[in-house]
Scaffold this motif. Structure first.
Motif, PDB file in Angstrom:
ATOM      1  N   PHE A  40      14.971  20.704  32.144  1.00 27.68           N
ATOM      2  CA  PHE A  40      15.388  19.497  31.429  1.00 27.68           C
ATOM      3  C   PHE A  40      15.758  18.369  32.395  1.00 27.68           C
ATOM      4  O   PHE A  40      15.534  17.191  32.113  1.00 27.68           O
ATOM      5  N   HIS A  41      16.330  18.738  33.549  1.00 20.18           N
ATOM      6  CA  HIS A  41      16.804  17.735  34.499  1.00 20.18           C
ATOM      7  C   HIS A  41      15.777  17.450  35.596  1.00 20.18           C
ATOM      8  O   HIS A  41      16.111  16.840  36.611  1.00 20.18           O
ATOM      9  N   GLY A  42      14.538  17.888  35.395  1.00 22.95           N
ATOM     10  CA  GLY A  42      13.525  17.752  36.435  1.00 22.95           C
ATOM     11  C   GLY A  42      13.309  16.335  36.906  1.00 22.95           C
ATOM     12  O   GLY A  42      13.051  16.098  38.091  1.00 22.95           O
ATOM     13  N   VAL A  43      13.396  15.365  36.013  1.00 27.94           N
ATOM     14  CA  VAL A  43      13.203  13.954  36.376  1.00 27.94           C
ATOM     15  C   VAL A  43      14.541  13.258  36.620  1.00 27.94           C
ATOM     16  O   VAL A  43      14.717  12.527  37.595  1.00 27.94           O
ATOM     17  N   SER A  44      15.507  13.505  35.738  1.00 29.81           N
ATOM     18  CA  SER A  44      16.787  12.791  35.812  1.00 29.81           C
ATOM     19  C   SER A  44      17.667  13.267  36.958  1.00 29.81           C
ATOM     20  O   SER A  44      18.497  12.508  37.474  1.00 29.81           O
ATOM     21  N   CYS A  45      17.502  14.519  37.378  1.00 30.43           N
ATOM     22  CA  CYS A  45      18.300  15.058  38.491  1.00 30.43           C
ATOM     23  C   CYS A  45      17.532  16.178  39.173  1.00 30.43           C
ATOM     24  O   CYS A  45      17.883  17.351  39.045  1.00 30.43           O
ATOM     25  N   PRO A  46      16.479  15.828  39.899  1.00 31.95           N
ATOM     26  CA  PRO A  46      15.671  16.857  40.575  1.00 31.95           C
ATOM     27  C   PRO A  46      16.538  17.712  41.502  1.00 31.95           C
ATOM     28  O   PRO A  46      17.401  17.203  42.200  1.00 31.95           O
ATOM     29  N   GLY A  47      16.291  19.007  41.476  1.00 34.63           N
ATOM     30  CA  GLY A  47      17.055  19.885  42.351  1.00 34.63           C
ATOM     31  C   GLY A  47      18.404  20.290  41.806  1.00 34.63           C
ATOM     32  O   GLY A  47      19.205  20.905  42.525  1.00 34.63           O
ATOM     33  N   ALA A  48      18.687  19.984  40.536  1.00 36.28           N
ATOM     34  CA  ALA A  48      20.000  20.306  39.967  1.00 36.28           C
ATOM     35  C   ALA A  48      20.270  21.810  40.024  1.00 36.28           C
ATOM     36  O   ALA A  48      21.354  22.245  40.430  1.00 36.28           O
ATOM     37  N   GLU A  49      19.284  22.600  39.612  1.00 38.32           N
ATOM     38  CA  GLU A  49      19.482  24.051  39.617  1.00 38.32           C
ATOM     39  C   GLU A  49      19.619  24.579  41.038  1.00 38.32           C
ATOM     40  O   GLU A  49      20.417  25.499  41.294  1.00 38.32           O
ATOM     41  N   PHE A  50      18.860  24.017  41.957  1.00 43.26           N
ATOM     42  CA  PHE A  50      18.966  24.449  43.356  1.00 43.26           C
ATOM     43  C   PHE A  50      20.355  24.151  43.903  1.00 43.26           C
ATOM     44  O   PHE A  50      20.924  24.955  44.653  1.00 43.26           O
ATOM     45  N   THR A  51      20.907  23.018  43.525  1.00 41.28           N
ATOM     46  CA  THR A  51      22.258  22.654  43.968  1.00 41.28           C
ATOM     47  C   THR A  51      23.277  23.676  43.475  1.00 41.28           C
ATOM     48  O   THR A  51      24.121  24.155  44.251  1.00 41.28           O
ATOM     49  N   VAL A  52      23.204  24.018  42.196  1.00 42.30           N
ATOM     50  CA  VAL A  52      24.142  25.004  41.642  1.00 42.30           C
ATOM     51  C   VAL A  52      23.973  26.345  42.336  1.00 42.30           C
ATOM     52  O   VAL A  52      24.952  26.995  42.725  1.00 42.30           O
ATOM     53  N   VAL A 128      24.696  13.057  34.534  1.00 40.77           N
ATOM     54  CA  VAL A 128      23.426  13.614  34.055  1.00 40.77           C
ATOM     55  C   VAL A 128      23.530  15.090  33.666  1.00 40.77           C
ATOM     56  O   VAL A 128      23.104  15.490  32.585  1.00 40.77           O
ATOM     57  N   VAL A 129      24.093  15.927  34.540  1.00 39.71           N
ATOM     58  CA  VAL A 129      24.116  17.379  34.311  1.00 39.71           C
ATOM     59  C   VAL A 129      25.470  17.788  33.745  1.00 39.71           C
ATOM     60  O   VAL A 129      26.521  17.529  34.346  1.00 39.71           O
ATOM     61  N   SER A 130      25.457  18.432  32.600  1.00 36.31           N
ATOM     62  CA  SER A 130      26.702  18.820  31.936  1.00 36.31           C
ATOM     63  C   SER A 130      27.358  20.016  32.620  1.00 36.31           C
ATOM     64  O   SER A 130      26.701  20.808  33.312  1.00 36.31           O
ATOM     65  N   CYS A 131      28.633  20.147  32.395  1.00 36.44           N
ATOM     66  CA  CYS A 131      29.371  21.314  32.881  1.00 36.44           C
ATOM     67  C   CYS A 131      28.868  22.585  32.197  1.00 36.44           C
ATOM     68  O   CYS A 131      28.834  23.660  32.801  1.00 36.44           O
ATOM     69  N   ALA A 132      28.462  22.459  30.936  1.00 35.10           N
ATOM     70  CA  ALA A 132      27.943  23.612  30.192  1.00 35.10           C
ATOM     71  C   ALA A 132      26.658  24.127  30.821  1.00 35.10           C
ATOM     72  O   ALA A 132      26.448  25.342  30.936  1.00 35.10           O
TER      73      ALA A 132
END
Length: 337
Positions: A40-52, A128-132
């Motif tokens: 879902f965050h591929g465009v709005s926040c690339p790398g979000a999952e990698f960061t987590v 952009v990325v929720s705490c949930a």
């Protein structure tokens, strides 16, 4: 001609305005009804999952036990008013939050990991990325780090802005629940009895305070005896760790006596052999149908791990907020002003 065109333009303005309003209403409805999506965050926040994942890996590299804390935190969040990150919210004067309810207070671990991931994401892509979503990613990454299966987590959750301690007790299954109570607790969240058994396998990691199970050692069914379903040798070891006159409320015992920091299927073997810690664990071995599932899971770890991933995906979508519902918290501990 110019005058004629101009008069038509004026006449069309009310129609154009109505069309614009209709389009805005349609977009608003679509946003409100948005669904979770892979990447879902591929465009709005690339790398979000990698960061987590990076934050989780660093934290668990220092203390593996925090992985169980993050899995448990995600479960406790989803079972109380849906997977909306409300378990992360701090209490305010006169308003105790979920984290300060009896089942959570002093026993939930890993809040600082969520805070660290959120801080990095807010620096990279604010709002952009929720705490949930972060919590759902972190639970998955914890299982993976500890040797379990990796699965795709759909994202797009929004954060809730209500967190009440009073909502917790009646929504979470307790360590002394029997099979019927366990089954009903999960059915109320849209999860089947089989999925309940599958998810119970998360007790292959983590630890528990003595107070959560010592009734099985010293006062089973309030009759002053030991739970006969406990393996006698295992009970002896537990009594050494948690003596009857123990006055230290912080004493903890691993849920899995052999591989407490490895995500495997040994939990089900423990249930079969009478070495499961909670009454609710041993309850899975009290019915013909559930006994068969427990035995199968104890013998076949890979099929169970696949089922576990699917059950976690389903659990992580309980009561989610999407679209324009809720908010994206700037600080996971505090509702936006």
């Amino acid at each position: 001609m110019l005058g004629a065109f101009g008069s038509h333009s004026v006449a069309l303005r009310p129609l154009i305005s109505r069309i614009a309003i209709a389009i805005l209403q349609l977009v608003s409805t679509q946003l409100a009804n948005a669904q979770l999506q892979n990447n879902f965050h591929g465009v709005s926040c690339p790398g979000a999952e990698f960061t987590v994942r990076s934050v989780v890996d660093i934290a668990l590299g220092k203390e593996r036990g925090l992985g169980a804390g993050l899995v448990r935190m995600h479960f406790h969040d989803c079972f109380v008013n849906g997977c909306d990150g409300s378990v992360l919210i701090d209490s305010t004067p006169g308003n105790p939050s979920e984290k300060d309810a009896a089942p959570n207070f002093g026993t939930l671990r890993g809040f600082e990991i969520i805070d660290a991931a959120k801080a990095q994401l807010e620096a990279n892509c604010p709002g952009v990325v929720s705490c949930a979503d972060i919590l759902a990613f972190a639970a998955r990454d914890s299982v993976s780090f500890l040797g379990g299966i990796f699965w795709l987590v759909k994202s797009g959750r929004r954060d809730g802005n209500i967190s009440r301690a009073s909502d917790v007790v009646n929504n979470l299954p307790g360590p002394s629940f029997n099979l019927q109570a366990l089954t009903q607790s999960f059915l109320a969240k849209g999860l089947s009895q089989t999925e309940m058994i599958t998810l119970s396998g998360a007790h292959t990691i983590g630890q528990a305070h003595c107070a959560a199970f010592t009734d099985r050692l010293y006062n089973f069914n309030s009759n002053g005896s030991q739970d006969p379903s406990l393996d006698p040798e295992y009970a002896k070891r537990l009594k050494l760790l948690c003596p009857q006159n123990n006055t230290n409320p912080n004493t903890v015992v691993p849920l899995d006596p052999l591989t407490a920091d490895i995500f495997d299927n040994s939990y089900f073997t423990n249930v079969v052999t009478g070495q499961a810690l909670f009454s609710s664990d041993e309850a899975l071995f009290t019915d013909t149908a559930t006994i068969a599932t427990v035995q199968s899971n104890s013998l076949n770890g890979f099929p169970w791990s696949l089922d576990f991933a699917q059950a976690m995906i389903k659990m992580s979508e309980i009561g989610v907020l999407t679209g324009q519902q809720g908010e994206i918290r700037k600080n996971c501990r505090v509702i936006n002003s």
